[in-house]
Design a protein around this motif. Sequence first.
Motif, PDB file in Angstrom:
ATOM      1  N   GLU A 207       0.812  -1.210   0.000  1.00 45.57           N
ATOM      2  CA  GLU A 207       0.000   0.000   0.000  1.00 45.57           C
ATOM      3  C   GLU A 207       0.850   1.267   0.000  1.00 45.57           C
ATOM      4  N   VAL A 208       1.934   1.265   0.755  1.00 51.68           N
ATOM      5  CA  VAL A 208       2.768   2.460   0.849  1.00 51.68           C
ATOM      6  C   VAL A 208       3.569   2.696  -0.423  1.00 51.68           C
ATOM      7  N   TYR A 209       4.212   1.642  -0.936  1.00 53.03           N
ATOM      8  CA  TYR A 209       5.173   1.838  -2.025  1.00 53.03           C
ATOM      9  C   TYR A 209       4.577   1.600  -3.407  1.00 53.03           C
ATOM     10  N   SER A 210       3.252   1.394  -3.475  1.00 55.24           N
ATOM     11  CA  SER A 210       2.580   1.365  -4.780  1.00 55.24           C
ATOM     12  C   SER A 210       2.208   2.765  -5.255  1.00 55.24           C
ATOM     13  N   HIS A 211       2.369   3.744  -4.398  1.00 63.89           N
ATOM     14  CA  HIS A 211       2.020   5.112  -4.770  1.00 63.89           C
ATOM     15  C   HIS A 211       2.902   5.585  -5.925  1.00 63.89           C
ATOM     16  N   PRO A 212       2.344   6.330  -6.870  1.00 62.74           N
ATOM     17  CA  PRO A 212       3.131   6.796  -8.030  1.00 62.74           C
ATOM     18  C   PRO A 212       4.392   7.558  -7.639  1.00 62.74           C
ATOM     19  N   GLY A 213       4.348   8.244  -6.499  1.00 63.19           N
ATOM     20  CA  GLY A 213       5.524   8.985  -6.079  1.00 63.19           C
ATOM     21  C   GLY A 213       6.715   8.110  -5.738  1.00 63.19           C
ATOM     22  N   GLN A 214       6.492   6.807  -5.550  1.00 61.19           N
ATOM     23  CA  GLN A 214       7.575   5.882  -5.231  1.00 61.19           C
ATOM     24  C   GLN A 214       8.153   5.202  -6.464  1.00 61.19           C
ATOM     25  N   ALA A 215       7.563   5.401  -7.610  1.00 57.70           N
ATOM     26  CA  ALA A 215       8.041   4.737  -8.840  1.00 57.70           C
ATOM     27  C   ALA A 215       9.432   5.243  -9.207  1.00 57.70           C
ATOM     28  N   GLY A 216      10.359   4.324  -9.367  1.00 62.86           N
ATOM     29  CA  GLY A 216      11.726   4.680  -9.748  1.00 62.86           C
ATOM     30  C   GLY A 216      12.451   5.530  -8.727  1.00 62.86           C
ATOM     31  N   ALA A 217      12.102   5.372  -7.452  1.00 54.73           N
ATOM     32  CA  ALA A 217      12.663   6.240  -6.413  1.00 54.73           C
ATOM     33  C   ALA A 217      13.901   5.661  -5.740  1.00 54.73           C
ATOM     34  N   TRP A 218      14.198   4.364  -5.951  1.00 54.04           N
ATOM     35  CA  TRP A 218      15.218   3.698  -5.136  1.00 54.04           C
ATOM     36  C   TRP A 218      16.309   3.085  -5.996  1.00 54.04           C
ATOM     37  N   ASP A 219      17.558   3.290  -5.551  1.00 55.11           N
ATOM     38  CA  ASP A 219      18.698   2.671  -6.231  1.00 55.11           C
ATOM     39  C   ASP A 219      18.820   1.192  -5.885  1.00 55.11           C
ATOM     40  N   ALA A 220      18.368   0.826  -4.710  1.00 55.65           N
ATOM     41  CA  ALA A 220      18.472  -0.566  -4.272  1.00 55.65           C
ATOM     42  C   ALA A 220      17.293  -0.910  -3.375  1.00 55.65           C
ATOM     43  N   VAL A 221      16.846  -2.142  -3.474  1.00 56.61           N
ATOM     44  CA  VAL A 221      15.868  -2.701  -2.547  1.00 56.61           C
ATOM     45  C   VAL A 221      16.489  -3.944  -1.939  1.00 56.61           C
ATOM     46  N   VAL A 222      16.472  -4.038  -0.622  1.00 55.11           N
ATOM     47  CA  VAL A 222      17.051  -5.174   0.092  1.00 55.11           C
ATOM     48  C   VAL A 222      15.944  -5.871   0.871  1.00 55.11           C
ATOM     49  N   THR A 223      15.773  -7.164   0.639  1.00 56.08           N
ATOM     50  CA  THR A 223      14.788  -7.950   1.375  1.00 56.08           C
ATOM     51  C   THR A 223      15.491  -9.132   2.040  1.00 56.08           C
ATOM     52  N   CYS A 224      15.268  -9.277   3.329  1.00 54.76           N
ATOM     53  CA  CYS A 224      15.882 -10.367   4.087  1.00 54.76           C
ATOM     54  C   CYS A 224      14.786 -11.065   4.883  1.00 54.76           C
ATOM     55  N   PHE A 225      14.526 -12.334   4.569  1.00 52.51           N
ATOM     56  CA  PHE A 225      13.442 -13.102   5.194  1.00 52.51           C
ATOM     57  C   PHE A 225      12.130 -12.309   5.094  1.00 52.51           C
ATOM     58  N   PHE A 226      11.817 -11.851   3.883  1.00 55.63           N
ATOM     59  CA  PHE A 226      10.660 -10.973   3.722  1.00 55.63           C
ATOM     60  C   PHE A 226       9.642 -11.433   2.683  1.00 55.63           C
ATOM     61  N   ILE A 227      10.085 -11.865   1.508  1.00 47.69           N
ATOM     62  CA  ILE A 227       9.141 -12.028   0.406  1.00 47.69           C
ATOM     63  C   ILE A 227       8.111 -13.117   0.664  1.00 47.69           C
ATOM     64  N   ASP A 228       8.395 -14.035   1.595  1.00 46.83           N
ATOM     65  CA  ASP A 228       7.416 -15.079   1.892  1.00 46.83           C
ATOM     66  C   ASP A 228       6.377 -14.635   2.917  1.00 46.83           C
ATOM     67  N   THR A 229       6.411 -13.348   3.316  1.00 48.65           N
ATOM     68  CA  THR A 229       5.367 -12.817   4.198  1.00 48.65           C
ATOM     69  C   THR A 229       4.157 -12.324   3.406  1.00 48.65           C
ATOM     70  N   ALA A 230       4.191 -12.449   2.099  1.00 44.31           N
ATOM     71  CA  ALA A 230       3.135 -11.908   1.239  1.00 44.31           C
ATOM     72  C   ALA A 230       1.933 -12.845   1.176  1.00 44.31           C
ATOM     73  N   HIS A 231       0.750 -12.240   1.069  1.00 44.17           N
ATOM     74  CA  HIS A 231      -0.431 -13.010   0.665  1.00 44.17           C
ATOM     75  C   HIS A 231      -0.323 -13.365  -0.811  1.00 44.17           C
ATOM     76  N   ASN A 232       0.163 -12.416  -1.586  1.00 43.41           N
ATOM     77  CA  ASN A 232       0.341 -12.599  -3.023  1.00 43.41           C
ATOM     78  C   ASN A 232       1.739 -12.129  -3.376  1.00 43.41           C
ATOM     79  N   ILE A 233       2.646 -13.069  -3.547  1.00 42.01           N
ATOM     80  CA  ILE A 233       4.047 -12.722  -3.759  1.00 42.01           C
ATOM     81  C   ILE A 233       4.265 -11.971  -5.063  1.00 42.01           C
ATOM     82  N   VAL A 234       3.363 -12.154  -6.032  1.00 41.22           N
ATOM     83  CA  VAL A 234       3.486 -11.433  -7.306  1.00 41.22           C
ATOM     84  C   VAL A 234       3.343  -9.933  -7.067  1.00 41.22           C
TER      85      VAL A 234
END
Length: 481
Positions: free
Chosen positions: A356-383
């Motif tokens: 919900e937070v980072y789907s906002h248009p203002g976040q598009a192309g805002a980050w040089d790197a994304v780091v996820t550690c023990f995170f992606i399996d917390t999703a209801h929908n990983i896609v």
Amino acid sequence: MLSSAHKALIPHLQKKYEDMRRCVKTNTCFIMNMLQAFDSPYEIDDGIGSGFDEPIHIQHKAADEMTHNNIRCCRRNDVKTTETHLHTSHSRDSATTFANSNKRQAIQRSDDDPRTDSSTLEINGFGTRGPVHLNCDGSFTGCKAPANERGVAAGACGNLSCNTTDHESTNRKCFENEQRNGSTKRLACERVQFDRSHLSFQLRVPFKDIDKVRSIIQNIVRDWSEEGALEREQCYQPILEELHRLFPDRNASRQRPTCLLPGAGLGRLACEVSRLGFIAQGNEFSYSMLMCSSFILNRWSRTTKALEWTLHPWIHSNCNHFSDGDQMRAVLIPDLLPGSAGITNGFSMCAGDFVEVYSHPGQAGAWDAVVTCFFIDTAHNIVEYLEVISRALKPGGVWINLGPLLYHFAAETTYSPEEMSLELSLEDVKKVAANLGLILEKERMIETTYAADCLSMMQNRYTAVFWTMVKEEIAPTQKNV
């Protein structure tokens, strides 16, 4: 009940239980101080549904606005901000954002008055002011609040009973400490105890909430103790080394690279990334985690010395211990004070649902790197997670991931369509990522544990995937144009 014959075989059992109670009280002392220090970003009585559909501002502070000893969490109305939206969900353990309150700051210290005046602290749940301290006899000591204020606290928390022992020496120590700090106001110290007959202490706490507290304590060990150093070396060090390799000139460039860390938990990895020279932002959804990370980032550098706090993290389970000493052993925290760790200007924490937070248009192309550690399996929908990660990265940006696929909602027996659980294999996850323009650059497996008792007879080990993916310079939908 054990028979007399059985009790005779284990005569030390009574003393063990007494020692365990003392360990639990030590943990309680820490939790009470954490809860007292937490400044909720909204009024509890107002509920969490009102006023949270408005934009939130995530700060990117200029260098002259922040020092290493003045880390601030996201807050509103700051200059040089990126606007995003947070829509609060009522169906889950929803966390509002630190940005949603002008009050939220991390390690807020006045240049004119750097000391903490105990007379300005809020009354805690014991009806006293200031931090709560555990005494040798199992009671708690706090600075006594004025009678009219204690009455308010008692009305909210129940009647508090104090013993009548003479505590003049304790009062004298409090007074001497205040004199050293330059405070002219003296507050008496008393030993206070729970009135367990009051209804506020007769609540039936759901097991899932008890389990959250246990998990928090164990995560503190993982992130902020010397005992957790091995897990951090296995999980965090490869990520930090990869960031160092991919951004070798980050300290020389005029604009430092930005790094987003979803599922930041208690903030240690985000802190370490910031120490590398990145403008790092941690994101966390769990309100329990947020309360504890707020205490760590807000209070520890201001009022705490290294290894000052004591926890007994393994006391809450009686299984798989080689000895009673292993179960009741103490762990000292923190091994690192965030405010004196060389944090890069711009470090922040943002609370809310990642999608919900980072789907906002203002976040598009805002980050040089994304780091996820023990995170992606917390999703209801990983896609959805992969879509948001791809959208948030700049062209040429990198996604570094480490963790298993222990889908958190796979065991749910009933859930609504909004609470679905999509469980993909690792092969399918990489295919989806490739279709979203995330190109696999390198991959390997890492054996590790997660918040594990290193002295336990049972060790759950993960074969975690560690990869680096790079976002294509040209979006997949533009290739065939």
